[in-house]
Design a protein around this motif. Structure first.
Motif, PDB file in Angstrom:
ATOM      1  N   VAL A 233       0.836  -1.197   0.000  1.00 45.60           N
ATOM      2  CA  VAL A 233       0.000   0.000   0.000  1.00 45.60           C
ATOM      3  C   VAL A 233       0.868   1.242   0.000  1.00 45.60           C
ATOM      4  CG1 VAL A 233      -1.674   1.339   1.326  1.00 45.60           C
ATOM      5  CG2 VAL A 233      -1.947  -1.140   1.096  1.00 45.60           C
ATOM      6  N   GLY A 234       1.929   1.206   0.816  1.00 46.21           N
ATOM      7  CA  GLY A 234       2.830   2.348   0.857  1.00 46.21           C
ATOM      8  C   GLY A 234       3.515   2.572  -0.469  1.00 46.21           C
ATOM      9  N   ALA A 235       3.849   1.448  -1.154  1.00 48.08           N
ATOM     10  CA  ALA A 235       4.505   1.596  -2.453  1.00 48.08           C
ATOM     11  C   ALA A 235       3.592   2.235  -3.469  1.00 48.08           C
ATOM     12  CB  ALA A 235       4.952   0.219  -2.951  1.00 48.08           C
ATOM     13  N   LEU A 236       2.280   1.969  -3.345  1.00 50.80           N
ATOM     14  CA  LEU A 236       1.325   2.530  -4.289  1.00 50.80           C
ATOM     15  C   LEU A 236       0.987   3.967  -3.964  1.00 50.80           C
ATOM     16  CD1 LEU A 236      -1.156  -0.469  -4.652  1.00 50.80           C
ATOM     17  CD2 LEU A 236       0.523   0.305  -6.332  1.00 50.80           C
ATOM     18  N   GLY A 237       0.896   4.309  -2.663  1.00 50.12           N
ATOM     19  CA  GLY A 237       0.390   5.626  -2.323  1.00 50.12           C
ATOM     20  C   GLY A 237       1.357   6.555  -1.652  1.00 50.12           C
ATOM     21  N   GLY A 238       2.605   6.148  -1.393  1.00 54.39           N
ATOM     22  CA  GLY A 238       3.452   7.026  -0.621  1.00 54.39           C
ATOM     23  C   GLY A 238       4.845   7.250  -1.116  1.00 54.39           C
ATOM     24  N   PRO A 239       5.083   7.541  -2.404  1.00 52.51           N
ATOM     25  CA  PRO A 239       6.436   7.818  -2.846  1.00 52.51           C
ATOM     26  C   PRO A 239       6.999   9.080  -2.226  1.00 52.51           C
ATOM     27  CG  PRO A 239       4.851   8.305  -4.583  1.00 52.51           C
ATOM     28  CD  PRO A 239       4.114   7.598  -3.482  1.00 52.51           C
ATOM     29  N   ALA A 240       6.131  10.056  -1.923  1.00 52.85           N
ATOM     30  CA  ALA A 240       6.615  11.299  -1.319  1.00 52.85           C
ATOM     31  C   ALA A 240       7.144  11.044   0.079  1.00 52.85           C
ATOM     32  CB  ALA A 240       5.486  12.324  -1.284  1.00 52.85           C
ATOM     33  N   ILE A 241       6.430  10.204   0.840  1.00 55.35           N
ATOM     34  CA  ILE A 241       6.887   9.879   2.191  1.00 55.35           C
ATOM     35  C   ILE A 241       8.215   9.152   2.133  1.00 55.35           C
ATOM     36  CG2 ILE A 241       6.327   8.569   4.274  1.00 55.35           C
ATOM     37  CD1 ILE A 241       3.421   9.122   3.774  1.00 55.35           C
ATOM     38  N   ALA A 242       8.325   8.242   1.157  1.00 52.66           N
ATOM     39  CA  ALA A 242       9.589   7.530   0.999  1.00 52.66           C
ATOM     40  C   ALA A 242      10.711   8.519   0.723  1.00 52.66           C
ATOM     41  CB  ALA A 242       9.474   6.512  -0.135  1.00 52.66           C
ATOM     42  N   SER A 243      10.414   9.553  -0.065  1.00 53.98           N
ATOM     43  CA  SER A 243      11.409  10.564  -0.364  1.00 53.98           C
ATOM     44  C   SER A 243      11.853  11.286   0.899  1.00 53.98           C
ATOM     45  CB  SER A 243      10.833  11.574  -1.368  1.00 53.98           C
ATOM     46  OG  SER A 243      11.743  12.621  -1.578  1.00 53.98           O
ATOM     47  N   GLU A 244      10.913  11.616   1.768  1.00 50.87           N
ATOM     48  CA  GLU A 244      11.255  12.263   3.027  1.00 50.87           C
ATOM     49  C   GLU A 244      12.157  11.375   3.873  1.00 50.87           C
ATOM     50  OE1 GLU A 244       7.885  14.183   5.095  1.00 50.87           O
ATOM     51  OE2 GLU A 244       6.754  13.752   3.274  1.00 50.87           O
ATOM     52  N   PHE A 245      11.805  10.107   3.968  1.00 50.54           N
ATOM     53  CA  PHE A 245      12.610   9.182   4.751  1.00 50.54           C
ATOM     54  C   PHE A 245      13.979   8.970   4.127  1.00 50.54           C
ATOM     55  CE2 PHE A 245       8.430   7.416   6.437  1.00 50.54           C
ATOM     56  CZ  PHE A 245       8.590   8.043   7.673  1.00 50.54           C
ATOM     57  N   ASP A 246      14.052   9.047   2.794  1.00 48.10           N
ATOM     58  CA  ASP A 246      15.341   8.922   2.122  1.00 48.10           C
ATOM     59  C   ASP A 246      16.281  10.034   2.564  1.00 48.10           C
ATOM     60  OD1 ASP A 246      14.559   6.680   0.775  1.00 48.10           O
ATOM     61  OD2 ASP A 246      14.009   7.728  -1.075  1.00 48.10           O
ATOM     62  N   VAL A 247      15.739  11.237   2.655  1.00 50.28           N
ATOM     63  CA  VAL A 247      16.563  12.372   3.076  1.00 50.28           C
ATOM     64  C   VAL A 247      16.975  12.218   4.534  1.00 50.28           C
ATOM     65  CG1 VAL A 247      16.593  14.865   3.457  1.00 50.28           C
ATOM     66  CG2 VAL A 247      15.536  13.926   1.392  1.00 50.28           C
ATOM     67  N   LEU A 248      16.023  11.835   5.380  1.00 46.34           N
ATOM     68  CA  LEU A 248      16.331  11.663   6.801  1.00 46.34           C
ATOM     69  C   LEU A 248      17.316  10.525   7.032  1.00 46.34           C
ATOM     70  CD1 LEU A 248      12.761  12.162   8.325  1.00 46.34           C
ATOM     71  CD2 LEU A 248      14.690  13.742   8.462  1.00 46.34           C
ATOM     72  N   ALA A 249      17.312   9.549   6.124  1.00 44.75           N
ATOM     73  CA  ALA A 249      18.216   8.405   6.269  1.00 44.75           C
ATOM     74  C   ALA A 249      19.621   8.702   5.757  1.00 44.75           C
ATOM     75  CB  ALA A 249      17.641   7.192   5.536  1.00 44.75           C
ATOM     76  N   GLU A 250      19.795   9.850   5.094  1.00 38.69           N
ATOM     77  CA  GLU A 250      21.113  10.204   4.580  1.00 38.69           C
ATOM     78  C   GLU A 250      22.100  10.366   5.740  1.00 38.69           C
ATOM     79  OE1 GLU A 250      22.608  10.889   1.571  1.00 38.69           O
ATOM     80  OE2 GLU A 250      20.871  10.069   0.522  1.00 38.69           O
ATOM     81  N   PRO A 251      23.310   9.843   5.584  1.00 39.51           N
ATOM     82  CA  PRO A 251      24.321  10.049   6.636  1.00 39.51           C
ATOM     83  C   PRO A 251      24.761  11.504   6.692  1.00 39.51           C
ATOM     84  CG  PRO A 251      25.298   9.011   4.700  1.00 39.51           C
ATOM     85  CD  PRO A 251      23.814   9.042   4.457  1.00 39.51           C
ATOM     86  N   THR A 252      25.380  11.879   7.775  1.00 38.51           N
ATOM     87  CA  THR A 252      25.864  13.244   7.925  1.00 38.51           C
ATOM     88  C   THR A 252      26.809  13.586   6.782  1.00 38.51           C
ATOM     89  OG1 THR A 252      25.711  13.051  10.318  1.00 38.51           O
ATOM     90  CG2 THR A 252      27.033  14.868   9.444  1.00 38.51           C
ATOM     91  N   PRO A 253      26.539  14.660   6.037  1.00 39.66           N
ATOM     92  CA  PRO A 253      27.382  14.993   4.879  1.00 39.66           C
ATOM     93  C   PRO A 253      28.823  15.270   5.285  1.00 39.66           C
ATOM     94  CG  PRO A 253      25.331  16.241   4.859  1.00 39.66           C
ATOM     95  CD  PRO A 253      25.419  15.587   6.196  1.00 39.66           C
ATOM     96  N   THR A 254      29.729  14.774   4.505  1.00 40.52           N
ATOM     97  CA  THR A 254      31.150  15.023   4.743  1.00 40.52           C
ATOM     98  C   THR A 254      31.827  15.588   3.505  1.00 40.52           C
ATOM     99  OG1 THR A 254      31.628  12.710   4.165  1.00 40.52           O
ATOM    100  CG2 THR A 254      31.365  13.235   6.518  1.00 40.52           C
ATOM    101  N   THR A 255      31.503  15.042   2.348  1.00 33.36           N
ATOM    102  CA  THR A 255      32.129  15.484   1.094  1.00 33.36           C
ATOM    103  C   THR A 255      31.250  16.452   0.329  1.00 33.36           C
ATOM    104  OG1 THR A 255      33.252  13.351   0.925  1.00 33.36           O
ATOM    105  CG2 THR A 255      33.200  14.726  -1.053  1.00 33.36           C
ATOM    106  N   ASN A 256      30.007  16.044   0.076  1.00 35.95           N
ATOM    107  CA  ASN A 256      29.079  16.897  -0.678  1.00 35.95           C
ATOM    108  C   ASN A 256      28.355  17.871   0.240  1.00 35.95           C
ATOM    109  OD1 ASN A 256      29.639  15.747  -3.197  1.00 35.95           O
ATOM    110  ND2 ASN A 256      28.163  14.101  -2.856  1.00 35.95           N
TER     111      ASN A 256
END
Length: 264
Positions: free
Chosen positions: A54-77
């Motif tokens: 269900v999440g795959a069908l209706g929540g790509p935006a939420i996944a995008s938010e979690f993708d950003v929050l899951a990013e490690p602390t930036p060091t190079t970029n």
């Protein structure tokens, strides 16, 4: 009714286990409990799979938010382009400029783009959450800043630790989120949105003159229709011309006729 048999454990022969009568009842209960537990695990797995589908069908935006929050602390970029709207040249320029800015001033500014916010809909709250995730202690995040651009809603945020906020000031932050971000995102010029915003932040942190805020280009539409006054005026002119022509058409032949008869 026969009891369901549990698989024999390694090192214990089935005949030896069956010989111990008092343990049969206990083992039957344990076996039944294990089977119920396995069934419960399978049921939970199925439910989890259904939720994920269900999440795959209706929540790509939420996944995008979690993708950003899951990013490690930036060091190079110095950017996280989750919306994938920044060109290669813009990304390279950001890394060079923001690294030099950090070396010169001690302030680290990072840029984040996302498609939309649905889990945390407030841009400033989400930006604060990203920074807190990357720099969990007050000392680590003191001089860190973040520029957020949300492409779908054409909005964004500028936030940071106490040191960054004091150095930049509320006036510039308000100006960027009310001019640079909405004006250029409405035209889908996301690279220009980021570059012009960074230009102003960089100038402020370096103590240079801050570039002026962009101004929205108002489209001046030319009127293609006549007003009532213009229409009435045109009617009056037309009536005058028509009346004059009619008068000429009547009077001239009469004068000519009079001239001919006068000669006779």
């Amino acid at each position: 009714m026969a009891l369901a048999q549990c698989p024999a454990k390694a090192g214990v022969h089935p005949s030896a286990r069956a010989a111990v009568r008092p343990g049969i009842s206990r083992r039957a209960v344990v076996c039944n409990a294990q089977q119920q537990n396995n069934f419960g695990q399978k049921l939970a797995s199925a439910a989890a799979a259904a939720l994920l589908s269900v999440g795959a069908l209706g929540g790509p935006a939420i996944a995008s938010e979690f993708d950003v929050l899951a990013e490690p602390t930036p060091t190079t970029n110095y950017f996280v382009d989750d919306a994938n709207v920044l060109s290669k040249s813009t990304r390279n320029d950001l890394n060079k400029r923001l690294k030099l800015l950090e070396i010169q001033t001690g302030y680290r500014v990072e840029v984040v783009t996302v498609r939309r916010l649905e889990f945390e809909t407030d841009a400033f709250a989400f930006a604060d959450k990203v920074l807190e995730n990357w720099y969990p202690t007050a000392d680590a995040g003191k001089n860190k800043g973040l520029l957020l651009v949300v492409t779908a809603s054409k909005e964004g945020a500028v936030t940071g630790g106490p040191g960054f906020a004091e150095a930049v000031g509320d006036e510039l932050i308000d100006s960027i989120i009310s001019t640079n971000i909405p004006i250029f995102t409405e035209e889908e010029k996301y690279n220009q949105t980021v570059v012009t915003s960074v230009d102003r932040l960089e100038a402020k942190l370096l103590g240079n003159t801050v570039p002026e805020a962009p101004v929205r280009n108002e489209v001046v539409r030319e009127r293609t229709y006549r007003t009532k006054e213009e229409t009435e005026k045109s009617k009056n002119v037309t009536s005058t011309v028509v009346g004059t022509l009619l008068l000429i058409a009547v009077v001239v032949p009469m004068l000519q006729y009079y001239g001919y008869t006068a000669k006779d």
